[in-house]
Design an enzyme around this catalytic site. Structure first.
Site, short mmCIF file in Angstrom:
data_model
loop_
_atom_site.label_atom_id
_atom_site.label_comp_id
_atom_site.label_asym_id
_atom_site.label_seq_id
_atom_site.Cartn_x
_atom_site.Cartn_y
_atom_site.Cartn_z
N ARG A 4 0.84 -1.22 0.00
CA ARG A 4 0.00 0.00 0.00
C ARG A 4 0.87 1.27 0.00
NH1 ARG A 4 -1.94 -3.34 -1.25
NH2 ARG A 4 -3.68 -4.54 -0.54
N SER A 12 -10.97 -0.73 3.17
CA SER A 12 -10.33 -1.01 4.46
C SER A 12 -9.82 0.30 5.05
CB SER A 12 -9.13 -1.94 4.26
OG SER A 12 -9.58 -3.16 3.72
N GLU A 57 -5.50 3.76 6.14
CA GLU A 57 -5.16 3.58 4.72
C GLU A 57 -5.66 4.75 3.87
OE1 GLU A 57 -5.94 -0.34 2.74
OE2 GLU A 57 -6.82 0.92 1.21
C1 LIG Z 1 -15.76 -0.44 -1.28
C2 LIG Z 1 -14.28 -0.19 -1.44
C3 LIG Z 1 -13.41 -1.25 -1.61
C4 LIG Z 1 -12.02 -1.02 -1.76
N1 LIG Z 1 -11.19 -2.08 -1.91
C5 LIG Z 1 -9.84 -1.88 -2.06
C6 LIG Z 1 -8.95 -2.99 -2.22
O1 LIG Z 1 -9.36 -4.14 -2.25
N2 LIG Z 1 -7.63 -2.72 -2.35
C7 LIG Z 1 -7.13 -1.46 -2.36
O2 LIG Z 1 -5.91 -1.29 -2.49
N3 LIG Z 1 -7.95 -0.38 -2.21
C8 LIG Z 1 -9.29 -0.57 -2.07
N4 LIG Z 1 -10.13 0.51 -1.89
C9 LIG Z 1 -9.57 1.87 -1.85
C10 LIG Z 1 -9.65 2.63 -3.19
O3 LIG Z 1 -10.65 2.11 -4.02
C11 LIG Z 1 -8.34 2.61 -3.96
O4 LIG Z 1 -7.31 3.14 -3.17
C12 LIG Z 1 -8.43 3.40 -5.26
O5 LIG Z 1 -7.26 3.23 -6.02
C13 LIG Z 1 -8.66 4.90 -5.05
O6 LIG Z 1 -8.94 5.45 -6.33
P1 LIG Z 1 -9.71 6.84 -6.49
O7 LIG Z 1 -9.64 7.20 -7.92
O8 LIG Z 1 -11.06 6.73 -5.90
O9 LIG Z 1 -8.78 7.80 -5.63
P2 LIG Z 1 -9.24 9.03 -4.74
O10 LIG Z 1 -9.94 8.52 -3.53
O11 LIG Z 1 -9.93 10.04 -5.55
O12 LIG Z 1 -7.81 9.59 -4.29
C14 LIG Z 1 -6.98 8.86 -3.42
C15 LIG Z 1 -5.61 9.54 -3.35
O13 LIG Z 1 -4.98 9.45 -4.62
C16 LIG Z 1 -4.74 10.77 -5.14
N5 LIG Z 1 -5.00 10.70 -6.59
C17 LIG Z 1 -6.11 10.29 -7.23
N6 LIG Z 1 -5.92 10.37 -8.56
C18 LIG Z 1 -4.67 10.85 -8.74
C19 LIG Z 1 -3.89 11.16 -9.89
N7 LIG Z 1 -4.35 10.99 -11.14
N8 LIG Z 1 -2.64 11.65 -9.70
C20 LIG Z 1 -2.14 11.83 -8.47
N9 LIG Z 1 -2.83 11.57 -7.34
C21 LIG Z 1 -4.08 11.06 -7.48
C22 LIG Z 1 -5.70 11.68 -4.40
O14 LIG Z 1 -5.22 13.01 -4.37
C23 LIG Z 1 -5.71 11.04 -3.03
O15 LIG Z 1 -4.55 11.41 -2.32
C24 LIG Z 1 -11.52 0.30 -1.74
C25 LIG Z 1 -12.41 1.37 -1.57
C26 LIG Z 1 -13.78 1.13 -1.41
C27 LIG Z 1 -14.71 2.29 -1.23
#
Ligand SMILES: Cc1cc2nc3c(=O)[nH]c(=O)nc-3n(C[C@H](O)[C@H](O)[C@H](O)COP(=O)(O)OP(=O)(O)OC[C@H]3O[C@@H](n4cnc5c(N)ncnc54)[C@H](O)[C@@H]3O)c2cc1C
Length: 338
Positions: free
Chosen positions: A161, A239, A330
């Site tokens: 992570r 998580s 996380e």
């Molecule tokens: C129901 C659920 C299940 C999940 N299961 C998992 C899992 O199994 N494994 C896991 O690892 N994660 C999991 N996650 C967490 C999450 O989905 C991941 O971390 C995902 O990659 C976040 O993507 P996002 O586009 O929503 O990022 P955001 O929430 O929009 O952003 C997260 C971070 O990344 C940064 N960011 C986003 N896009 C960019 C970009 N283009 N450039 C630079 N920085 C950026 C943001 O500024 C922020 O700091 C889960 C979340 C939920 C709600």
């Protein structure tokens, strides 16, 4: 009307943004970031909002929502394929495309919400796979150098992570990610015991990509880990705590242990939480632990971020008091802290 970040996060929490920009092309994305930087304004890069906890006060600056599109496969001579994907593409749409196209290596990452551009940030992982295994390179806008750079996989600093992008959070805006997939109809060897059991195979066996995806989606749905507007157990950021690494001598009796090359052991945050007395569904009122999964903190409908943070502190402090192990969040906290 100012845009409420609660409308852009899977927790459905977060106050208003001073300015909210949607970038549909890479040029728009870079221009929005440059404009904020030149004005000296705080910047929040937003993907799907699925790993974010935003303060009730909102964000005092520019939020740039990444909505760029494009998936470009380039077949290599040796039977592999390099697929370059714009940061704003949906991660799970890419996985679905990979499974139907016979691109091997992300099938166990089915059902994870959010954008492709966010996946390298915390080296997204689940069910025995992580994106570091298939990412070839990450192209970014470097806000310090004010230019585009490409990091090969080995230079991304990927860990559990973690990545160089997470370590230096304000610096890099991911523009696109290039994946290197083998091609085939069978998935990568199934490494995760729970997934192997659900598929009815031994660990290390390869099964059709489609079967892996369907089984992972079913397992995740049973834990409230796929988004479903009608299921409050999925109004979460996934998580909430990472699995901690501890000295073997500090491992509580009976706790799961995954030995690490550096002599520490990784243990299960969910086990610690449950054995510190927090059961599934713990909490009253507007927030609670998911009724299906101890590790997810959820909004039951009318929560504020302050409620969620209070629950997170209660769980973290309860685990620390019981086991002298401090859990680390996380999701990325914006304008707030635990
Ligand atoms: C129901 C659920 C299940 C999940 N299961 C998992 C899992 O199994 N494994 C896991 O690892 N994660 C999991 N996650 C967490 C999450 O989905 C991941 O971390 C995902 O990659 C976040 O993507 P996002 O586009 O929503 O990022 P955001 O929430 O929009 O952003 C997260 C971070 O990344 C940064 N960011 C986003 N896009 C960019 C970009 N283009 N450039 C630079 N920085 C950026 C943001 O500024 C922020 O700091 C889960 C979340 C939920 C709600």
């Amino acid at each position: 009307m100012a845009e409420r970040l609660a409308d852009h996060t899977t927790l459905r929490l977060g106050g208003p943004a001073t300015r909210f920009v949607t970038a549909c092309t890479e040029d728009e994305l870079v221009a929005a970031v440059r404009a904020a930087d030149e004005a000296g304004e705080p910047l929040l890069v937003l993907g799907g909002g699925s790993n974010l906890v935003v303060a009730d006060e909102g964000f005092p600056g520019t939020v740039v929502r990444v909505a760029t599109r494009g998936i470009s496969p380039d077949v290599e001579g040796d039977g592999g394929v390099i697929v370059t994907v714009a940061a704003g593409e949906s991660w799970d749409d890419l996985v679905a495309r990979a499974v139907s196209s016979g691109w091997v290596g992300v099938e166990a990452l089915s059902g994870i919400p959010g954008s492709v551009g966010a996946t390298p940030i915390q080296n997204v992982g689940a069910y025995g796979q992580e994106v570091a295994q298939t990412i070839a390179s990450v192209r970014v806008w470097d806000r310090t150098l004010r230019g585009v750079r490409t990091f090969a996989n080995a230079d991304c600093g990927f860990g559990y992570r973690h990545s160089r992008f997470k370590a230096d959070p304000q610096r890099h805006v991911v523009l696109s990610v290039a994946f290197q997939f083998r091609q085939g109809s069978l998935g990568a060897p199934v490494e995760y015991a729970e997934l192997a059991r659900a598929l009815g195979v031994e660990r290390g066996v390869r099964v059709p990509l489609r079967d892996v995806r369907d089984t992972v989606l079913r397992l995740r749905a049973g834990k409230g880990m796929v988004l479903d507007a009608d299921d409050h157990d999925s109004w979460s950021a996934g998580s909430f705590f990472t699995n901690p690494f501890v000295d073997p001598a500090a491992l509580p009796d009976g706790a799961p242990a995954w030995p690490q090359p550096d002599g520490t052991v990784k243990t299960s945050a969910a086990w610690l939480i449950e054995h510190a007395g927090f059961a599934k569904g713990h909490g009253t009122g507007p927030v609670g632990l998911s009724t299906k999964h101890t590790l997810a903190l959820t909004n039951r409908g009318h929560a504020r971020t302050a409620d969620l943070l209070a629950l997170a502190r209660e769980v973290r402090d309860g685990v620390e008091a019981r086991f002298v192990i401090r859990l680390v969040n996380e999701p990325v906290l914006v304008g707030c802290e635990l």
